[in-house]
Every structure is written in C-alpha cells, then in structure tokens.
Design a protein around this motif. Structure first.
Motif, PDB file in Angstrom:
ATOM      1  N   ASP A 187       0.841  -1.197   0.000  1.00 36.66           N
ATOM      2  CA  ASP A 187       0.000   0.000   0.000  1.00 36.66           C
ATOM      3  C   ASP A 187       0.874   1.245   0.000  1.00 36.66           C
ATOM      4  OD1 ASP A 187      -2.024   1.846   0.372  1.00 36.66           O
ATOM      5  OD2 ASP A 187      -1.911   1.657   2.553  1.00 36.66           O
ATOM      6  N   HIS A 188       0.582   2.155  -0.945  1.00 38.96           N
ATOM      7  CA  HIS A 188       1.467   3.296  -1.125  1.00 38.96           C
ATOM      8  C   HIS A 188       1.449   4.249   0.060  1.00 38.96           C
ATOM      9  CE1 HIS A 188       2.563   2.239  -5.102  1.00 38.96           C
ATOM     10  NE2 HIS A 188       1.310   2.113  -5.470  1.00 38.96           N
ATOM     11  N   GLN A 189       0.353   4.293   0.797  1.00 37.88           N
ATOM     12  CA  GLN A 189       0.268   5.322   1.827  1.00 37.88           C
ATOM     13  C   GLN A 189       0.762   4.849   3.178  1.00 37.88           C
ATOM     14  OE1 GLN A 189      -3.173   7.772   1.743  1.00 37.88           O
ATOM     15  NE2 GLN A 189      -3.473   7.417  -0.436  1.00 37.88           N
ATOM     16  N   GLY A 191       2.455   1.658   3.548  1.00 34.66           N
ATOM     17  CA  GLY A 191       3.593   0.770   3.403  1.00 34.66           C
ATOM     18  C   GLY A 191       3.357  -0.657   3.851  1.00 34.66           C
ATOM     19  N   ASP A 204       5.611  -5.762  -5.248  1.00 32.99           N
ATOM     20  CA  ASP A 204       5.598  -4.636  -6.182  1.00 32.99           C
ATOM     21  C   ASP A 204       4.259  -4.482  -6.882  1.00 32.99           C
ATOM     22  OD1 ASP A 204       7.889  -3.359  -5.961  1.00 32.99           O
ATOM     23  OD2 ASP A 204       8.933  -4.346  -7.615  1.00 32.99           O
ATOM     24  N   ASN A 344       6.432   6.768 -16.541  1.00 33.32           N
ATOM     25  CA  ASN A 344       6.371   7.703 -15.425  1.00 33.32           C
ATOM     26  C   ASN A 344       5.779   9.046 -15.795  1.00 33.32           C
ATOM     27  OD1 ASN A 344       6.965   6.745 -12.968  1.00 33.32           O
ATOM     28  ND2 ASN A 344       9.178   6.717 -13.358  1.00 33.32           N
ATOM     29  N   ASN A 448      -5.058   2.098  -8.297  1.00 31.65           N
ATOM     30  CA  ASN A 448      -4.304   2.784  -7.254  1.00 31.65           C
ATOM     31  C   ASN A 448      -4.595   4.271  -7.222  1.00 31.65           C
ATOM     32  OD1 ASN A 448      -2.845   0.635  -6.003  1.00 31.65           O
ATOM     33  ND2 ASN A 448      -1.756   0.431  -7.941  1.00 31.65           N
ATOM     34  N   GLU A 449      -4.737   4.853  -8.415  1.00 31.10           N
ATOM     35  CA  GLU A 449      -5.022   6.281  -8.504  1.00 31.10           C
ATOM     36  C   GLU A 449      -6.398   6.581  -7.891  1.00 31.10           C
ATOM     37  OE1 GLU A 449      -3.403   9.797  -9.403  1.00 31.10           O
ATOM     38  OE2 GLU A 449      -2.453   7.833  -9.516  1.00 31.10           O
ATOM     39  N   LYS A 452      -6.188   6.321  -4.173  1.00 31.84           N
ATOM     40  CA  LYS A 452      -5.429   7.441  -3.623  1.00 31.84           C
ATOM     41  C   LYS A 452      -6.338   8.664  -3.494  1.00 31.84           C
ATOM     42  CE  LYS A 452      -1.781   9.037  -5.983  1.00 31.84           C
ATOM     43  NZ  LYS A 452      -0.569   8.797  -6.755  1.00 31.84           N
TER      44      LYS A 452
END
Lengths: 511, 143
Positions: A187-189, A191, A204, A344, A448-449, A452
């Motif tokens: 999870d990006h927020q 971890g 990943d 990217n 994911n976007e 988020k």
C-alpha cells in the motif's frame, strides 16, 4: 489561439528524423495489425508497448510510435472487411456491410480508395478537434479535487459498463476484478503489504503490462486454438484493380464523411464508447438519412464512407479524455495510458503544463501520421493485401512469442511470464463468459489512482464521506455516472450494435 | 449454468478478498480510511455482480468440446514450460521449440511447424536482439 502556437511548437518536436521514422514505422505496423483478423488495435499496441519501453525510447517518440499504430490500425481494419468480408478489427465491422458487396461487384479498388479517403477525413478533423477541445477540458479538470477525481473514475467505469457492454453486472464484475488486481502489493500510503500471501514477487504489485498482454494477446491465441479449422479460408477473389475512386463517388460521399466524422468524434470523446460505437452510429445514422433507394447493404459507397470516417474520428476523439483527464475511454487508449504510466508520465491536466512537448509533439505527429497513412493506404494497399494471406497457424505463434519477448525484456523474470500465461487463461475464460475485458484493464490501471483520490478526499474531510458529494462538479459527475450506467437499461439497447452482438460473441478485440 | 458458476466464484473471491482486507495490519501512520476500506468496497461490488449473475444468468456460451479444451491446456503447458526453460536453454532454442509446438497444434504439418518455429526464433533474435539491441534470455551458449 494558444492552441495553434502550441501546435506549431509541437511540429518542431515532431519533425525530427527519428520521430518521422517512428511515425512511418508505426503507420506501417498499424495498418498490418489492423488488417490482420485476430490482431486489432488494443492487441497490437499492447504487444508493442513492452518493446518500445525496453528499447529505451523516450516518452515522446514512444508515444508517437504507438499512437501511429493506433491510427494505422483504424485504417487497416477496412482492408480485410472489404476484401474478405471479415473485419480486420472490431471497429471495421460495419465496413463489411457495404464494403464486401462493393468488392463483389468488382469495385474493390473504389471501395478501398473511398474508405481510405473517409478514414483520412475522419482522423484529420478529429485531430483538429483534439487540438481545440483538449485544452478546454484541461481548464475544467484543473478545478478537480480528489473527490471529483474519484467521481470521474467512477463515471468512466459506469459509462463503460452501461454503454459498451451487454450486461451491466458483468461489467461491474470486470471492473471489480481489475481494481482488485490493482490492490495487490504494498500500500502506497501506509507501506503495508496487501493481498500478497507472503509472496515476495507480489510486493511490487502486478505489472499492468503483464496483465494487458496476457489478457489481450495470449487469450487470442487460445481462441484461435479453439476455432482452428472452422474459419473460412478467404482470399477467394481478391482482384483489386486500380485503387482510385471516381470524383463523382467522392463528391457524393462528402456529406456522409462529414456527418460520420462528427458522430464518430462525439462517440470517441464519451468515456466508454470508442471506435466501434463510432462506426456503428455513423453507419446507422447515415442509413436512416440517405437510404432512400434501399441501396445500403448492397454496395453503396456511402455505406463504406460513413463507418470509416466514424471509427477514425472516434479514435482521435478517444485520445481527448485520455490525455486531458487521464481517464481513457476505450480499450486502446487504456493501453496507451498504460504506456504513459510505465514511462512515469501521468496524463491529466498537469501533463499539458509540465510536459507540453509530449502532448503537442504527439498531436503534431498525428497530423503527419495521418498524411502518411493516406499515402500508404491508397497507392500501396496491395502490399498490405499480401499480408492478409499469412495464415494464422504461423501468425499466432509469432504473436505469442513476441508477447513473451516484450514482457521478458522488461523484467527478465520467469515469474512475470507465468503470471502473464495466467492472465491469458483468465482472458480466455472471461471472453467465453462474455465478461468485457476493457473494464478489467481500466481497473488494473486506475485502481491505485482511484484509491489514492478517495483516501485523500477523506483525509481532507477527516473521514466524512459526504465530501464525495461536496461540490456541484462532483454531484454532476455522479449524476452522469448513474445515468450512464442505468440509461441503457431504460431506453433499451438502442445504441448497441445488433450485428456486433453476434460477431462479438467472444469479445472480439476491443478498440 | 456457466454464469451461475461465475457468480459463485465471484462471491467466493469477494469473500476471500474482504476477509483478507480486514486482516491487513496497519502501522502507526493511518489515514482516516486506511488500507482496507477501498478493497472492501471492491469486494462488495464483485459480490453484487456475482449475485446478479446467479439470479439472472445469460445463455451459456458454446464451450469447446473436451478435445479442444485439451488443446488449450496443452498450449498453456507449452507456454508455462517455455517460461521455465527460457533461462536454462536460452532464447533461440526455447523459442524455436515452443513456436513449433504451438504452430503444429494450430494446424501446420510437423515439418512446416518446425521450420516455422526456427524461422520465428531466429527472426525475432535477429530483429530484436541484433538490430534493436533488446536483451533476450541468454542460455548456456549465449543466445
């Protein structure tokens, strides 16, 4: 006139030897990909992305190459529609209706020339529309906060499920599957790992290119295996003659082309519609309007011009929401989005501010590519006709092997190849069950976007869900989403191509 | 019937997904929503979609006869084996074998398939590795 001066800068970017060379290569490959039945735009672009990426192309050249392929596929699809009565890809389905009868009457050359011109007209005006409409959309998008973005993503899924698929529940299943796959990984927020089942390779997340190539390209191989020996060996009567259309025929179709362009463009801009719907609407509308002598379906040139203008215009239109909002409206633009994310680059309003060279270079390249395509597709069309004769038993193994090469080139990991085969099987089963693949891809890409933005919105409001309806813009988007999802249920399936239903049974390659 | 199976699978998957989402261990830094909430929403959507497929299934698709399913299973096995053996035997040999097998099952005669496999493998090697400089799997003999 900001747009025009930006466009001039774009031409400065696009007019390098390398970029023109890539555009030419893309147009050539794209026409072949479009012409070959079983290999359509989303498929072809999906296979080429990993290659463009591993070759280390920078963003602008890579994007020029792949959008040229995309435009080229829209041109190429008509060739097998007209000559073999087999659509080379899904958007070219409507072209078979009048294109093949024309070929049977000995007018194959005329049909190819006229449809080439119609393709050019459609793509040309749609690209102009892109120049002017995209910056306007960017202005609106700059007002978006996280809550609006979350609503916008929902809108994309809702209209995709409502307009473009036959069964809303299955579209919802597809979207949920895709979003679920996107959740795998750290999870990006916070971890923390999610849904990894202790497998290190999954920390990943699953690379969306692996998912896309598996779902689109490998599943195609499996479908071919299932149907081998049942296809008709076409190429029966491929006398083309001179590929020119008499002036009277072109003149009689000018109105048709322009109407088809307009309708196709609108269909393309709407999220979830794409080029198939564009060509369908253009054809049906033209038939209602002009079919006074009941010549449509029997080789009326206008029946060739309308869908070809429509699908090429839709292809250009579909780039608008992808570039300006970061929300693709069709299968192939979803695949193009995947490439941008891999490089990217996050599309959306900021792209126009931070990387104007990418956007405007791309748009300028589209104009150049369109001219190249017209030249490739009228005088040199017989070259592509020969490609049609490559039998699938050689083509399909090549497609599979190139898919493996691309994915292996990115990661060098056996695990990814295994996952890709798994996605191939999943894609095959979903296609058999009539579950659309595009929402799956969109889910994998946007998951994911989307999360988020939801979490950001709720962080701003400190956990109060009403922020999702906190602005008129957000409410408008939600209303749109609900209408887009439910309207097709209520007003019947008016917009849905009937003929597409049959041919699409196994989820032909989406555009 | 196929749709009902799909629905049941979706609901089971959704249950597993939601259960896993509740098991995520959170650390110190937590936003109001946390890492589990969005997955739970997805799970609910998946379950609802599955439920609808059970209640109002579409007509079943034409599943291929068992022989053809076996063919597909064989192709899957070839691809998996290819993925496994790629680093062991290098790109050219693995690809030639895999492409030949696939081409053979897609209807080429064995000899033609073998030839096509070799042509495909060498062709990809020349174009992508020698011309474009893409790195391909190296076997014990370097290609």
């Amino acid at each position: 006139m900001d747009a025009l001066s930006s466009l001039l800068d774009g031409f400065a970017v696009a007019l390098t030897v390398q970029n023109i060379g890539l555009a030419l290569l893309g147009c050539f490959l794209g026409t072949i990909i479009g012409a070959l039945p079983g290999l359509g735009p989303s498929n072809g672009v999906a296979i080429l992305i990993p290659l463009a990426f591993t070759l280390g192309l920078p963003a602008t050249p890579a994007l020029i190459l792949l959008t040229s392929v995309y435009y080229g596929a829209m041109y190429g699809g008509r060739i097998s529609s007209i000559l073999l009565n087999i659509p080379g890809d899904e958007p070219a389905l409507m072209t078979t209706l009048d294109g093949y009868p024309m070929a049977k009457k000995g007018q194959a050359g005329e049909a190819l020339a006229l449809s080439g011109i119609a393709s050019f007209v459609g793509a040309f005006f749609a690209t102009i529309g892109l120049v002017f409409l995209a910056p306007q959309l960017v202005k609106v998008a700059l007002l978006f906060g996280p809550a609006e973005y979350f609503a916008l993503f929902t809108l994309a899924f809702a209209t995709l499920g409502g307009v473009a698929s036959r069964n809303q529940a299955k579209a919802a299943i597809a979207a949920a599957l895709g979003l679920g796959i996107a959740m795998i990984g750290v999870d990006h927020q916070t971890g923390v790992p999610r849904f990894t089942f202790g497998e290190v390779h999954l920390y990943d997340g699953i690379d969306f290119l692996v998912a896309i190539v598996g779902l689109f390209a490998l599943s195609e191989v499996f479908l071919f295996l299932e149907h081998k020996g049942q296809g008709k060996a076409g190429a029966a009567d491929m006398k083309i003659g001179r590929v020119t259309a008499p002036w009277s025929m072109i003149k009689g179709s000018i109105g048709t082309m322009l109407r088809g362009t307009g309708l196709g463009f609108v269909a393309g801009v709407l999220p979830g519609a794409g080029a198939s719907l564009g060509s369908f609407i253009a054809y049906t509308f033209e038939k209602r309007l002009s079919d006074k002598d009941k010549t449509f379906g029997k080789g009326d040139p206008r029946g060739v011009a309308a869908p070809e203008a429509g699908n090429n215009a839709a292809a250009g239109g579909a780039l608008i929401p992808m570039l300006a909002l970061g929300v693709p409206g069709s299968g192939t633009t979803a695949v193009l989005l995947a490439m941008l994310l891999t490089l990217n680059i996050t599309p959306g309003p900021l792209l126009f501010q931070s990387n104007p060279d990418v956007v405007w270079g791309l748009i300028a390249a589209l104009f150049i590519a369109n001219v190249m395509l017209l030249l490739l597709n009228i005088p040199m069309v017989s070259l592509f006709v020969r490609v049609l004769l490559v039998p699938p038993r050689y083509l399909m193994p090549t497609v599979a092997m190139i898919s493996f090469v691309g994915i292996y080139g990115i990661s060098g990991s056996t695990f990814d190849l295994m996952v890709m085969v798994g996605f191939g099987v999943l894609g095959y089963v979903l296609r058999k069950l009539d579950v659309p693949l595009v929402p799956v891809i969109l889910g994998v890409l946007l998951g994911n976007e989307m999360e988020k933005n939801l979490r950001r919105a709720l962080t701003i409001s400190d956990g109060d869900w009403s922020i999702l309806l906190g602005s008129p813009l957000a409410i408008g988007l939600w209303v749109f989403a609900i209408v887009g999802f439910l309207a097709p249920l209520i007003i019947g399936r008016y917009f849905r191509p009937k003929i597409a239903d049959e041919a699409k049974g196994e989820g032909a390659d989406p555009d | 019937m196929s749709d009902r199976v799909l629905g049941v699978v979706c609901i089971l998957l959704a249950a597993l997904f939601i259960w896993q989402a509740t098991q995520i261990e959170t650390g110190f830094i937590v936003d109001p929503l946390g890492p589990g909430a969005f997955p739970i929403i997805i799970g609910v959507v998946l379950a609802l979609g599955g439920l609808y497929a059970i209640v109002r299934p579409d007509a079943a698709p034409d599943w291929p006869p068992p022989g053809r399913l076996l063919e597909i299973a064989f192709a899957v096995a070839v691809m998996l084996a290819y993925a496994l053996f790629l680093p062991e035997f290098g790109f050219v040999l693995s690809t030639a074998v895999a492409a030949s097998l696939l081409g053979w099952r897609l209807g080429s005669r064995p000899l033609a398939a073998a030839l096509a496999g070799i042509v495909i493998a060498v062709g990809i090697y020349v174009i992508f590795h020698l011309v474009l400089g893409l790195s391909l799997a190296r076997g014990p003999w370097g290609f």
